[in-house]
Every structure is written in structure tokens, then in C-alpha cells.
Design an enzyme around this catalytic site. Sequence first.
Site, PDB file in Angstrom:
ATOM      1  N   ARG A 181      -0.951   4.910   1.288  1.00 18.61           N
ATOM      2  CA  ARG A 181      -1.926   5.229   0.235  1.00 18.61           C
ATOM      3  C   ARG A 181      -3.322   5.321   0.825  1.00 18.61           C
ATOM      4  NH1 ARG A 181      -5.375   3.611  -3.983  1.00 18.61           N
ATOM      5  NH2 ARG A 181      -4.888   4.686  -5.926  1.00 18.61           N
ATOM      6  N   CYS A 182      -3.671   4.398   1.704  1.00 21.13           N
ATOM      7  CA  CYS A 182      -4.990   4.427   2.346  1.00 21.13           C
ATOM      8  C   CYS A 182      -5.214   5.730   3.107  1.00 21.13           C
ATOM      9  CB  CYS A 182      -5.136   3.260   3.323  1.00 21.13           C
ATOM     10  SG  CYS A 182      -5.353   1.643   2.557  1.00 21.13           S
ATOM     11  N   MET A 183      -4.146   6.273   3.687  1.00 18.36           N
ATOM     12  CA  MET A 183      -4.273   7.432   4.567  1.00 18.36           C
ATOM     13  C   MET A 183      -4.282   8.762   3.810  1.00 18.36           C
ATOM     14  SD  MET A 183      -1.958   6.494   7.904  1.00 18.36           S
ATOM     15  CE  MET A 183      -0.415   6.439   7.006  1.00 18.36           C
ATOM     16  N   ASN A 228       0.839  -1.191   0.000  1.00 18.22           N
ATOM     17  CA  ASN A 228       0.000   0.000   0.000  1.00 18.22           C
ATOM     18  C   ASN A 228       0.882   1.252   0.000  1.00 18.22           C
ATOM     19  OD1 ASN A 228      -2.054   2.013   1.811  1.00 18.22           O
ATOM     20  ND2 ASN A 228      -2.966   0.820   0.166  1.00 18.22           N
ATOM     21  N   GLY A 242      -2.174   1.481   4.828  1.00 18.93           N
ATOM     22  CA  GLY A 242      -0.862   2.093   4.693  1.00 18.93           C
ATOM     23  C   GLY A 242      -0.931   3.527   4.202  1.00 18.93           C
TER      24      GLY A 242
END
Length: 410
Positions: free
Chosen positions: A399-401, A354, A397
Site C-alpha cells: 500500500r505504501c508503494m 500494509n 508495504g
Amino acid sequence: MTTDRKPFLDVRSEIGKLKAVMLHRPGRELERITPQYLHELLFDDIPWLKKMREEHDGFADALRMRGCTVYYYEDMLAEILKDNHVKEDLVIEVLTKCNIANPDLEELIKGFLMEKDPQVIAEIMIAGLHKKDFPDIQREKRLVDHIKEEYPFYINPLPNLYFTRDPGAVIGNGLSVNSMNTHARDRETMILKYIYMHHPSFEKEVSPLWYDYDRRYSLEGGDILVLGENVIAVGCSERTSARGIEDLAMNLFKGDDKIKQVIAVQIPFTRAYMHLDTVFTMVDYDKFTIYPGVEDKVKAFCLTEGKTCPKVEPMGNLQDALKKTLNIPSIQFIQSGGGDEVTAAREQWNDSTNTLAIAPGVVVTYNRNEASNTTLRKHGIEVVEIEGSELVRGRGGPRCMSMPLNREKI
């Protein structure tokens, strides 16, 4: 969409230099997770907020050091709540969606919230309204009040909000306000829609809405990858529906004159492969990090514009599909964990794939994923490491955040 005015929202790739991003700094909502409500709130563990915030600040600072402007979800929300009409509309909609089912109590809570200043209401909209934070007003109880007596909240907290990728995705000059698969996250997208409608930065006059949170078919941002100016990929996953992908594709084909193809990537419908970006992300023009073996478990379909629904063409394997749609001679898949099955499985649990690209060949990752980071470097990728021991407890991770708002053209 063609316009002479340059919109604030502008994302035409996964890897263009990141210029602006929306984050949410973890807050009191994380301290309201208790063991009995872990599953309902989509968490596997109890996080430590103080350390989590330190790590998130480090993440934001790493982005700023690379020239990225950071906007915070909670600040933008507080800014639009300075308008009393917006404040009242949002409070009413939130209380309706909370299913309090007692109109007298709803009216009391509405009055309580309307007296608060914008910053306080913004925090309540995210951290929730605990019953102990509401005045003990003498009133006649209805059946629903007795049934829900032991439940601690009038408004649930939103502990997943620091994963700002999922509620919304900027594609081209427009915004997809997504329809979440789980009701626990519905309010995240509702609030994002209010920010889009009322915050001047979003300039809705020149930035179309590609999808809306009240649509029937689920679509989540972790499944959306903007591969290039003319093509996006969308994972068909545990969280994103096939019909949601079709509807998004048709809206893009009709509203954006540059996007010609949407590649639907079917991945196994399991929590381990929750979104496409948990097993596969773009890190350079021709390089992708991937969880070992996942390329043998996916199917790819090319969607192009049709009269009433997209035309669907099954494609070959994922690598061939990417070469064809990106029009490049070769693709490199960089296996996480160095390709070792055990190491990859351990680091995939900690979101090693991620990655967040902040420029071509430059990615942000958690420092704990040592084998995966070493492998990325061996393939010529610059790795910017951040602490993530507490952030990772929410199973996401870098990218998710992050919700990219603007990237440089490549």
C-alpha cells in the site's frame, strides 16, 4: 464537484478494482544512502538496489496482470520537463529549497541543469546532485561553502520516493498534494504538484486540489483511507496533524458533494505506528486487517461540515465507528500474525497489515508474512504475494508503494 466529463482521477473506495496507479521504480537515490545519513533520510538499513528493482518490477507486473495500468512518477516528470518554462521553474524552486545559500553557486547549478535533457534532469531531481557530478568550476568560495564542504550533495536524494502513497492521495476526483512531516520528503510533494499542474493526464480543470504541499500543517497519504463514496478516514499520527485533517475535511466538504464525513482516527504517536495504514487497512466490504490490540489504543472522531471548521463528535470504539459510517451490520477485524503477539510484532515490522486491495477481497502482500497471509486466506481473502526482502527495508508495504489514480465503482 459535479461534471459531465469523466476525470482520469477517480477513487471512491479502498477496495474497488484498481484500474490505474502511480509507482516509482527505485533508482540511484537508494545507492546514495550511507550509514551516517540513514536517520536523516528516514531509513533503518542500507538496501540492495539491484534486488530491490527486481522485486519492484514483480510488484508492477502483479498489478498489470490484474488489469491495472501502471504510471511511473519519473516518466511523468520527464514528460513535463520537455517544456522549458516548466523545467526552469522547477529547477529554480528546487535550488531555492535546497538552501545552498550562495546565489552565484545557485546560478551555476541552474545553468548546468538547464543544459540537460528532460530524462537526465528528472533523474537528478530524484537521485540528487552529488558534488562530484558537478563540474569543478573555479569560483570564490563563501563562508557557507566552507561550512558545508564535507556534505556530499548540492541536491539531496529522495530514497523514500518509492513510497508514492505518502506525497499524494486521490480522493474522489481530486488530489491531495500532502504536506510532509519531515523536510527530507518535501521535494517529493513539490514535484508531484508540478506533475499535477502540467501533465495532461491529471486534467486539473476537472480534478480539484484538496490540499497543497506548502500548507503549514502536516498531512501524509499513509494516513488517508477512502472508506467509501461518502466517507474517508484519516489517521491522526506521528506524521499527520489534527489541523491538517480539519483543513482537508473542510476542503472536501466544500468541493465534493458526495463526501459527508471524515473519520479521524487517533493512533499512538510512535514510529512503530507511523501511519494508520501500517496497522490497519481495508481488504473487503466489511473486512479489515489490523495489528492485534491496536483497536484498544485508538480514538475515533466524526467530522462533519461546519461554518468555519468541522463539527467534531467523539465516537465509540473503532469497530462501532466503522459500522455506523459504512452503514453495515458487522465488521470483521482480521488480526495480523494470526493474532499471536510475537508473530504479529515480527510481521508488523515487515508491514503485514500494509496490504493493497486491488479488488474487493483481493490484496497484494509481501510473501514473507506467512502467518498473516494464511490468516487472510482463512477469512476468505485472495492474497497475491510478492517478493519484498529488500523493498521492506524502507519500512513500507504494497500500500505504501502505490498511489491509486483510478478505481472501479463498487
